[in-house]
Write a protein that holds these residues in place. Structure first.
Motif, PDB file in Angstrom:
ATOM      1  N   ARG A 182      -2.183  -7.806  -7.907  1.00 10.67           N
ATOM      2  CA  ARG A 182      -2.626  -8.578  -6.744  1.00 10.67           C
ATOM      3  C   ARG A 182      -1.451  -8.842  -5.798  1.00 10.67           C
ATOM      4  O   ARG A 182      -1.596  -8.791  -4.580  1.00 10.67           O
TER       5      ARG A 182
ATOM      6  N   LEU B 253      -0.770  -5.582  -4.000  1.00 11.79           N
ATOM      7  CA  LEU B 253      -1.772  -5.305  -2.970  1.00 11.79           C
ATOM      8  C   LEU B 253      -1.530  -6.165  -1.734  1.00 11.79           C
ATOM      9  O   LEU B 253      -1.602  -5.673  -0.596  1.00 11.79           O
ATOM     10  N   LEU B 254      -1.206  -7.446  -1.943  1.00 13.26           N
ATOM     11  CA  LEU B 254      -0.981  -8.312  -0.783  1.00 13.26           C
ATOM     12  C   LEU B 254       0.254  -7.852  -0.001  1.00 13.26           C
ATOM     13  O   LEU B 254       0.248  -7.853   1.236  1.00 13.26           O
TER      14      LEU B 254
ATOM     15  N   LEU C 231     -10.735  -5.510   1.544  1.00  9.34           N
ATOM     16  CA  LEU C 231      -9.758  -4.489   1.154  1.00  9.34           C
ATOM     17  C   LEU C 231      -9.304  -4.661  -0.291  1.00  9.34           C
ATOM     18  O   LEU C 231      -8.352  -4.017  -0.731  1.00  9.34           O
TER      19      LEU C 231
ATOM     20  N   LEU D  48      -8.494  -7.639  -2.156  1.00  9.36           N
ATOM     21  CA  LEU D  48      -7.706  -8.765  -2.661  1.00  9.36           C
ATOM     22  C   LEU D  48      -8.658  -9.885  -3.071  1.00  9.36           C
ATOM     23  O   LEU D  48      -9.326 -10.478  -2.220  1.00  9.36           O
ATOM     24  N   SER D  49      -8.702 -10.173  -4.350  1.00  9.26           N
ATOM     25  CA  SER D  49      -9.643 -11.186  -4.841  1.00  9.26           C
ATOM     26  C   SER D  49      -9.011 -12.577  -4.791  1.00  9.26           C
ATOM     27  O   SER D  49      -7.780 -12.715  -4.778  1.00  9.26           O
TER      28      SER D  49
ATOM     29  N   LEU E 126      -9.000  -9.199   4.098  1.00  8.78           N
ATOM     30  CA  LEU E 126      -8.231  -9.125   2.840  1.00  8.78           C
ATOM     31  C   LEU E 126      -9.185  -8.958   1.660  1.00  8.78           C
ATOM     32  O   LEU E 126      -8.939  -8.150   0.755  1.00  8.78           O
TER      33      LEU E 126
ATOM     34  N   LEU F  37      -0.897  -4.936   2.023  1.00 10.23           N
ATOM     35  CA  LEU F  37      -1.761  -5.339   3.143  1.00 10.23           C
ATOM     36  C   LEU F  37      -0.963  -6.082   4.222  1.00 10.23           C
ATOM     37  O   LEU F  37      -1.286  -5.985   5.409  1.00 10.23           O
TER      38      LEU F  37
ATOM     39  N   LEU G 277      -2.145  -4.413   7.367  1.00  4.09           N
ATOM     40  CA  LEU G 277      -3.216  -5.154   8.044  1.00  4.09           C
ATOM     41  C   LEU G 277      -2.634  -6.287   8.904  1.00  4.09           C
ATOM     42  O   LEU G 277      -2.999  -6.451  10.068  1.00  4.09           O
TER      43      LEU G 277
END
Lengths: 81, 81
Positions: free
Chosen positions: B55, B58-59, A29, A31-32, A26, B62, B66
């Motif tokens: 964010r 993005l999650l 890719l 995600l901070s 994560l 993913l 992913l």
């Protein structure tokens, strides 16, 4: 019909290499701020009729012995009757 | 801190041999009336700060690429900010 959801997760003190790998992926890719990832199992069980009494007790017992390994895993069991 | 729970399950039309094995075991161990068992994965992700905006997007992306295989799996994502 009852729908039972059993979530099984490694105990907090047990290292979770799969979760660690997902955490790394994560972050790579983009995600901070990912602090921790734990990976567990989920069982969705459909049961005929209401789940109560002996049958509820037996499923609770089997969730702790068959669906999870009590040495390294915890489980939660939710019944939607 | 945000806690995100991603549940991943095989699509209903995909055969689930692990779930089927658990169903057989529950029945053999005395639990009557088990109609169906599906086994999935659960990811518990802890994120620094609030999860919102880019964010969160993005999650979500993913989780679908992913954490799950979009060809055979569905996912649900729940955020507890």
């Amino acid at each position: 019909m009852a729908r039972v959801v059993v979530n099984v997760a490694l105990k907090p003190e047990i290292l979770d290499p799969q979760g660690r790998a997902v955490q790394g992926a994560l972050s790579r890719l983009g995600l901070s701020g990912v602090i921790d990832v734990r990976q567990g199992k989920q069982f969705i069980i459909e049961i005929d009729g209401e789940l109560e009494g002996d049958r509820a007790d037996l499923l609770e017992k089997l969730a702790g012995e068959l669906l999870s390994n009590p040495v390294i895993e915890d489980f939660t069991l939710t019944v939607e009757n």
